[in-house]
Design a protein around this motif. Structure first.
Motif, mmCIF file in Angstrom:
data_model
loop_
_atom_site.group_PDB
_atom_site.id
_atom_site.type_symbol
_atom_site.label_atom_id
_atom_site.label_comp_id
_atom_site.label_asym_id
_atom_site.label_seq_id
_atom_site.Cartn_x
_atom_site.Cartn_y
_atom_site.Cartn_z
ATOM 1 N N GLU A 71 -6.153 -1.484 -8.443
ATOM 2 C CA GLU A 71 -7.271 -2.223 -7.854
ATOM 3 C C GLU A 71 -6.785 -3.470 -7.108
ATOM 4 O OE1 GLU A 71 -7.365 -0.842 -10.841
ATOM 5 O OE2 GLU A 71 -8.897 0.671 -10.407
ATOM 6 N N ALA A 72 -5.737 -4.091 -7.611
ATOM 7 C CA ALA A 72 -5.196 -5.281 -6.944
ATOM 8 C C ALA A 72 -4.642 -4.918 -5.565
ATOM 9 C CB ALA A 72 -4.099 -5.911 -7.802
ATOM 10 N N VAL A 73 -4.031 -3.767 -5.466
ATOM 11 C CA VAL A 73 -3.518 -3.300 -4.173
ATOM 12 C C VAL A 73 -4.677 -3.065 -3.205
ATOM 13 C CG1 VAL A 73 -2.315 -1.425 -3.002
ATOM 14 C CG2 VAL A 73 -1.461 -2.279 -5.189
ATOM 15 N N LEU A 74 -5.720 -2.419 -3.687
ATOM 16 C CA LEU A 74 -6.863 -2.123 -2.821
ATOM 17 C C LEU A 74 -7.559 -3.394 -2.351
ATOM 18 C CD1 LEU A 74 -8.526 0.945 -4.605
ATOM 19 C CD2 LEU A 74 -6.838 0.933 -2.754
ATOM 20 N N ALA A 75 -7.472 -4.448 -3.146
ATOM 21 C CA ALA A 75 -8.123 -5.719 -2.787
ATOM 22 C C ALA A 75 -7.327 -6.502 -1.751
ATOM 23 C CB ALA A 75 -8.311 -6.572 -4.040
ATOM 24 N N ASP A 76 -6.092 -6.118 -1.492
ATOM 25 C CA ASP A 76 -5.237 -6.829 -0.540
ATOM 26 C C ASP A 76 -5.622 -6.457 0.887
ATOM 27 O OD1 ASP A 76 -3.234 -8.167 0.791
ATOM 28 O OD2 ASP A 76 -1.696 -6.656 0.349
ATOM 29 N N GLU A 77 -6.159 -7.401 1.619
ATOM 30 C CA GLU A 77 -6.648 -7.131 2.971
ATOM 31 C C GLU A 77 -5.525 -6.813 3.950
ATOM 32 O OE1 GLU A 77 -9.146 -10.305 4.259
ATOM 33 O OE2 GLU A 77 -10.731 -9.875 2.792
ATOM 34 N N GLN A 78 -4.292 -7.241 3.650
ATOM 35 C CA GLN A 78 -3.172 -6.979 4.548
ATOM 36 C C GLN A 78 -2.584 -5.582 4.357
ATOM 37 O OE1 GLN A 78 -0.318 -10.166 5.423
ATOM 38 N NE2 GLN A 78 -1.508 -11.498 4.095
ATOM 39 N N THR A 79 -3.026 -4.894 3.333
ATOM 40 C CA THR A 79 -2.589 -3.515 3.114
ATOM 41 C C THR A 79 -3.526 -2.584 3.858
ATOM 42 O OG1 THR A 79 -1.652 -4.019 0.942
ATOM 43 C CG2 THR A 79 -2.191 -1.731 1.395
ATOM 44 N N ARG A 80 -2.985 -1.919 4.875
ATOM 45 C CA ARG A 80 -3.804 -1.052 5.724
ATOM 46 C C ARG A 80 -3.985 0.330 5.104
ATOM 47 N NH1 ARG A 80 -8.010 -0.647 8.175
ATOM 48 N NH2 ARG A 80 -8.221 1.569 7.803
ATOM 49 N N ALA A 81 -2.933 0.793 4.385
ATOM 50 C CA ALA A 81 -2.956 2.179 3.929
ATOM 51 C C ALA A 81 -2.276 2.311 2.573
ATOM 52 C CB ALA A 81 -2.248 3.069 4.944
ATOM 53 N N VAL A 82 -2.600 3.388 1.872
ATOM 54 C CA VAL A 82 -1.942 3.699 0.613
ATOM 55 C C VAL A 82 -1.337 5.089 0.711
ATOM 56 C CG1 VAL A 82 -3.444 2.214 -0.759
ATOM 57 C CG2 VAL A 82 -4.047 4.624 -0.444
ATOM 58 N N ALA A 83 -0.188 5.266 0.040
ATOM 59 C CA ALA A 83 0.469 6.568 -0.062
ATOM 60 C C ALA A 83 0.513 6.926 -1.536
ATOM 61 C CB ALA A 83 1.871 6.507 0.530
ATOM 62 N N ILE A 84 -0.254 7.922 -1.914
ATOM 63 C CA ILE A 84 -0.481 8.236 -3.327
ATOM 64 C C ILE A 84 0.394 9.411 -3.765
ATOM 65 C CG2 ILE A 84 -2.211 9.021 -4.993
ATOM 66 C CD1 ILE A 84 -4.324 7.593 -3.262
ATOM 67 N N ALA A 85 1.209 9.168 -4.796
ATOM 68 C CA ALA A 85 2.062 10.213 -5.371
ATOM 69 C C ALA A 85 1.961 10.148 -6.888
ATOM 70 C CB ALA A 85 3.506 10.049 -4.908
ATOM 71 N N THR A 86 0.754 10.205 -7.365
ATOM 72 C CA THR A 86 0.465 10.179 -8.798
ATOM 73 C C THR A 86 0.165 11.602 -9.269
ATOM 74 O OG1 THR A 86 -1.848 9.718 -8.260
ATOM 75 C CG2 THR A 86 -0.437 7.820 -8.711
ATOM 76 N N PRO A 87 -0.002 11.834 -10.584
ATOM 77 C CA PRO A 87 -0.368 13.173 -11.043
ATOM 78 C C PRO A 87 -1.606 13.712 -10.336
ATOM 79 C CG PRO A 87 0.288 11.829 -12.905
ATOM 80 C CD PRO A 87 0.251 10.909 -11.706
ATOM 81 N N ALA A 88 -1.626 15.020 -10.106
ATOM 82 C CA ALA A 88 -2.685 15.650 -9.316
ATOM 83 C C ALA A 88 -4.082 15.368 -9.854
ATOM 84 C CB ALA A 88 -2.444 17.157 -9.242
ATOM 85 N N ALA A 89 -4.206 15.220 -11.163
ATOM 86 C CA ALA A 89 -5.518 14.978 -11.759
ATOM 87 C C ALA A 89 -6.113 13.636 -11.335
ATOM 88 C CB ALA A 89 -5.412 15.036 -13.284
ATOM 89 N N LEU A 90 -5.283 12.729 -10.828
ATOM 90 C CA LEU A 90 -5.750 11.408 -10.411
ATOM 91 C C LEU A 90 -6.086 11.338 -8.918
ATOM 92 C CD1 LEU A 90 -3.179 9.139 -12.329
ATOM 93 C CD2 LEU A 90 -5.508 9.754 -13.037
ATOM 94 N N HIS A 91 -5.707 12.344 -8.161
ATOM 95 C CA HIS A 91 -5.825 12.261 -6.712
ATOM 96 C C HIS A 91 -7.251 12.028 -6.250
ATOM 97 C CE1 HIS A 91 -1.787 14.500 -5.792
ATOM 98 N NE2 HIS A 91 -1.626 13.412 -6.515
ATOM 99 N N TYR A 92 -8.193 12.799 -6.750
ATOM 100 C CA TYR A 92 -9.581 12.671 -6.291
ATOM 101 C C TYR A 92 -10.099 11.252 -6.488
ATOM 102 C CZ TYR A 92 -14.673 12.801 -6.654
ATOM 103 O OH TYR A 92 -16.010 12.511 -6.534
ATOM 104 N N THR A 93 -9.940 10.708 -7.688
ATOM 105 C CA THR A 93 -10.464 9.373 -7.993
ATOM 106 C C THR A 93 -9.782 8.310 -7.157
ATOM 107 O OG1 THR A 93 -10.979 10.034 -10.255
ATOM 108 C CG2 THR A 93 -10.825 7.676 -9.813
ATOM 109 N N GLN A 94 -8.467 8.366 -7.061
ATOM 110 C CA GLN A 94 -7.732 7.319 -6.346
ATOM 111 C C GLN A 94 -7.950 7.385 -4.842
ATOM 112 O OE1 GLN A 94 -3.724 7.810 -7.912
ATOM 113 N NE2 GLN A 94 -4.078 6.203 -9.429
#
Length: 350
Positions: free
Chosen positions: A69-92
């Motif tokens: 959540e802290a990453v998502l709150a950072d306005e200077q972060t334009r994008a995220v690259a998600i490589a977590t377990p597949a069960a988390l993909h939808y939520t994240q």
């Protein structure tokens, strides 16, 4: 445009592609490395302190946290690259899109077709880039093979098959179908240029109850083309091979060898006196310039962010792969019965 305006635009554009790597373990560390080398990595995020600290030591200039959540709150972060377990993909992915971020997520997009469809719709609503990590579509050998097929050099494609085999890494959170097969589903459908109409799958469970270790998936296309995908993490040696059989020539892509990954075989069947006779003439090895597919994939994501263009492996293409995966899982659970993808999508299958 003045020099000052150009300079200000460059700064804005540089910040525009700041990326946070979410998950830096087994595969995520490769995304960390590539986005760092491309000069666009702003955050490393992982709840596993050991994995986080290992990567943070390599890239001390990058912010680190275990708080998504802290990453998502950072306005200077334009994008995220998600490589977590597949069960988390939808939520994240959903959280990131709702926060206005562009998203790269490793395959699969989600674990259910309806969830994937929701994410694609959300990305469209937010005008966000949604890209899924079907890495083989960025492999130079696959790119060249697709061009060869489209030029008609193999003739009419009759049949394809792929083997993705290894001993481990065995997973507890997903079966072999969901872990290995997405790569080949994506590539085969891309090379054929259409979605399969009917899917069936069979397999075996040997190590962990409820988690299939070996599967064979059969794909049927409306134009008569067929394909099958054999995946296993219970195999004595590593094999990653795709074979394309045309009515004029054949092609083999072998990703386990260092050089000469793509070969064209001038072989086929000719009819003589009403009987089929094998024709064997020449074999051509195509040498392709070395380029890391993951780096090409990461650069493509950055280009899409910058130019606001549709990724090669966008949410819609990933949704098609997800549909095949879910149909394969249904078939697997029902003893290998064929599943019609249109009926599955319309909710006829329950």
């Amino acid at each position: 445009m003045t020099l000052r305006q150009k300079s200000e635009e460059r700064v804005v554009n540089d910040n525009y592609a700041n990326v946070a790597a979410i998950g830096c373990g087994y595969w995520g560390k490769n995304l960390v490395r590539n986005f760092a080398n491309l000069g666009k990595l702003r955050w490393i995020c992982d709840k596993n302190e050991t994995a986080l600290n290992n990567q943070a030591q390599l890239y001390p200039e990058v912010h680190k946290t275990g708080d998504f959540e802290a990453v998502l709150a950072d306005e200077q972060t334009r994008a995220v690259a998600i490589a977590t377990p597949a069960a988390l993909h939808y939520t994240q992915v959903k959280q990131a899109l709702l926060q206005g971020k562009d998203v790269f997520v490793e395959k699969p997009l989600a674990l259910h077709y309806r969830e994937g469809r929701e994410l694609v719709g959300l990305a469209r609503e937010k005008k966000a880039i949604l890209m899924v990590g079907h890495i083989l579509e960025y492999h130079p050998a696959v790119t060249l093979l697709k061009e060869i097929i489209q030029r008609g050099e193999l003739g009419k494609v009759l049949y394809m098959y792929s083997n993705r085999l290894n001993l481990g890494k065995v997973r507890a959170e997903e079966n072999i179908l969901w872990s290995f097969a997405p790569h080949d589903i994506a590539v085969i459908s891309s090379l054929i240029g259409q979605e399969p109409s009917v899917v069936s799958a069979s397999g075996g469970t040997y190590l962990q109850s409820g988690i299939v270790d070996v599967t064979t998936t059969n794909l049927q296309y409306n134009d008569g083309t067929k394909a099958h995908i054999f995946v296993s993490w219970l195999h004595p040696f590593k094999e990653q091979k795709l074979v394309v059989v045309g009515d004029q020539k054949m092609a083999v892509f072998d990703d386990t060898i260092r050089e000469g990954k793509l070969k064209i075989y001038d072989k086929g069947i000719e009819w003589q006196g009403g009987l089929p006779v094998a024709r064997q003439t020449s074999e051509t090895t195509l040498f392709i310039p070395e380029a890391e597919p993951l780096r090409l994939e990461c650069q493509h994501f950055l280009d899409c962010i910058q130019e606001r263009k549709q990724p090669l492996t966008d949410g819609i293409s990933a949704l098609k792969v997800l549909k095949v995966l879910e149909a394969s899982q249904i078939s697997l659970e029902r003893g290998g019965i064929p599943v019609n993808l249109t009926e599955m999508e319309q909710g006829v299958l329950v």
